[in-house]
Design a protein around this motif. Structure first.
Motif, short mmCIF file in Angstrom:
data_model
loop_
_atom_site.label_atom_id
_atom_site.label_comp_id
_atom_site.label_asym_id
_atom_site.label_seq_id
_atom_site.Cartn_x
_atom_site.Cartn_y
_atom_site.Cartn_z
N UNK A 1 5.81 2.52 34.43
CA UNK A 1 4.91 3.04 33.41
C UNK A 1 3.47 3.14 33.93
N UNK A 2 3.05 2.16 34.72
CA UNK A 2 1.67 2.16 35.24
C UNK A 2 1.47 3.32 36.20
N UNK A 3 2.48 3.65 37.00
CA UNK A 3 2.37 4.81 37.90
C UNK A 3 2.09 6.07 37.10
N UNK A 4 2.77 6.22 35.97
CA UNK A 4 2.54 7.39 35.12
C UNK A 4 1.13 7.39 34.55
N UNK A 5 0.68 6.22 34.09
CA UNK A 5 -0.65 6.14 33.48
C UNK A 5 -1.76 6.39 34.50
N UNK A 6 -1.66 5.75 35.66
CA UNK A 6 -2.73 5.83 36.66
C UNK A 6 -2.81 7.21 37.30
N UNK B 1 6.71 -9.37 43.78
CA UNK B 1 6.36 -8.22 44.62
C UNK B 1 5.93 -7.04 43.76
N UNK B 2 6.67 -6.75 42.71
CA UNK B 2 6.33 -5.62 41.84
C UNK B 2 5.01 -5.84 41.13
N UNK B 3 4.75 -7.08 40.72
CA UNK B 3 3.46 -7.38 40.08
C UNK B 3 2.32 -7.20 41.07
N UNK B 4 2.55 -7.57 42.34
CA UNK B 4 1.51 -7.38 43.36
C UNK B 4 1.22 -5.90 43.57
N UNK B 5 2.27 -5.08 43.61
CA UNK B 5 2.07 -3.63 43.77
C UNK B 5 1.32 -3.07 42.57
N UNK B 6 1.67 -3.54 41.38
CA UNK B 6 0.99 -3.08 40.17
C UNK B 6 -0.50 -3.43 40.22
N UNK B 7 -0.81 -4.67 40.60
CA UNK B 7 -2.22 -5.08 40.68
C UNK B 7 -2.97 -4.30 41.75
#
Length: 373
Positions: A134-139, A190-196
């Motif tokens: 979802x964040x990829x879509x938003x950003x 890992x996914x949280x790190x990529x998101x941040x």
């Protein structure tokens, strides 16, 4: 063979759960469903009434019934109050009920699919994968699928995360509870790190702030036009899982026993993982990652209705809806006029519950090992 998993709700090993006496549990199920249904109606009423502008409960239902064309009295409320109840609070409260029910049902199904009492979307990285999608879509402003782009990306992220965790935890054709939990924690980290990293490197400050608030979980900003999708996902998930409740019960007895009873375990798990990822992805896209609802509620309802998923699933859905509606009420009122993200409150409740669950499971294993010796 995977070690038996103790069910926190009943204190028995998982393979004993499907043998519950259905006749003895039926009255408890009826009572639990009635009590939870009444509690849900009262919770929704409180959610519509409580806020910066308090609306009397009688007036709340007057506004609702009048909007439905079934009003029994002339309106005695202002247009502002009607707008607050119908346009601001009603979609938010209904989303809370839908998300709570969906997360609780997904948690109950995951705990059966992988025979781990600690399983839930947040712990196994499913929510983190959905959040990243979802964040990829938003950003980046990806809108290839139009208005459903956010939900589609969240679903893809949830499914990818779950498959990755499942692959990492599978060794020699088997999955152990400890490896599954460790794999889920590692993948989620890992996914949280990529998101941040995405948040830190984006040059659009407004999107970064919006995403940061969204990742804490919240029910604000929802409207009637977007509520149908999580509602449809919940209906699909609950319907399919209730149809497959017998197969979920078979898995509690272990893979060998399930195969003996004619269940194709690998194919069944794959289909269920896709379904649960779809439901989780849509819910995360609608309200952000709200953790621990899927961990706590299934264990709590098993205390009252036993381990049969034909009873656990509907009871967990109602219990999850009640819980998240009240969590949102607390989020709106505890620090008013500031609003606390509802995901923060569920984490404050779920963290201690998770620690207690681990200690109880460890104590149950020690007891069984002592009895075996």
């Amino acid at each position: 063979m995977t070690a038996p998993v103790t069910d926190t709700g009943t204190g028995r090993t998982a393979h004993e759960q499907p043998q519950d006496d259905g006749r003895a549990a039926r009255p408890r199920l009826a009572v639990a469903l009635v009590v939870l249904a009444v509690a849900l109606v009262l919770s929704i009423t409180a959610g519509l009434a409580v806020g910066s502008v308090r609306v009397p409960p009688g007036q709340v239902w007057g506004i609702v019934t009048h909007a439905l064309g079934a009003g029994w009295a002339e309106p005695d409320w202002s247009p502002a109050r009607e707008a607050i109840v119908l346009d601001v609070r009603a979609p938010r409260v209904l989303l809370g009920a839908v998300a709570g029910a969906g997360l609780a049902v997904v948690g109950a199904a995951l705990q059966a699919l992988i025979r781990n009492p600690l399983a839930e979307p947040y712990l196994l990285g499913v929510s983190s994968g959905a959040s990243l999608g979802a964040v990829v879509v938003i950003v980046f402003g990806v809108t290839l699928l139009g208005p459903v782009s956010l939900s589609a990306a969240a679903f893809a992220g949830a499914l990818g995360a779950l498959l990755l965790v499942y692959t990492c935890a599978r060794t020699g054709g088997r999955i152990t509870s400890s490896r599954l939990v460790m794999s889920g924690v590692a993948v989620a980290a890992v996914l949280s790190a990529v998101l941040n990293l995405l948040l830190l490197t984006t040059d659009r400050g407004n999107e970064a702030r919006a995403v940061l608030a969204w990742t804490l979980g919240g029910l604000g900003g929802v409207g009637w036009g977007t509520l149908w999708l999580p509602g449809l996902a919940l209906l699909l998930g609950v319907t399919v899982l209730l149809v497959q409740a017998r197969n979920l019960n078979l898995l509690l007895a272990g893979e060998e026993a399930a195969v003996t009873m004619g269940l194709d375990v690998a194919r069944f798990r794959a289909r269920m993982f896709v379904l649960l990822s779809l439901v989780t992805g849509v819910l995360v896209a609608a309200c952000g990652p709200i953790g621990f609802v899927g961990l706590m509620l299934p264990h709590i309802v098993r205390l009252f209705v036993g381990g049969d998923h034909r009873r656990v699933l509907p009871t967990a859905a109602l219990g999850g809806a009640v819980f998240l509606v009240w969590a949102d009420i607390a989020a709106r009122t505890v620090a008013a006029p500031m609003e606390i993200p509802v995901g923060v409150l569920t984490a404050l409740c779920g963290g201690p519950f998770f620690l207690w669950l681990m200690r109880r499971d460890a104590a149950g294993r020690a007891t069984r090992q002592g009895a075996a010796a």
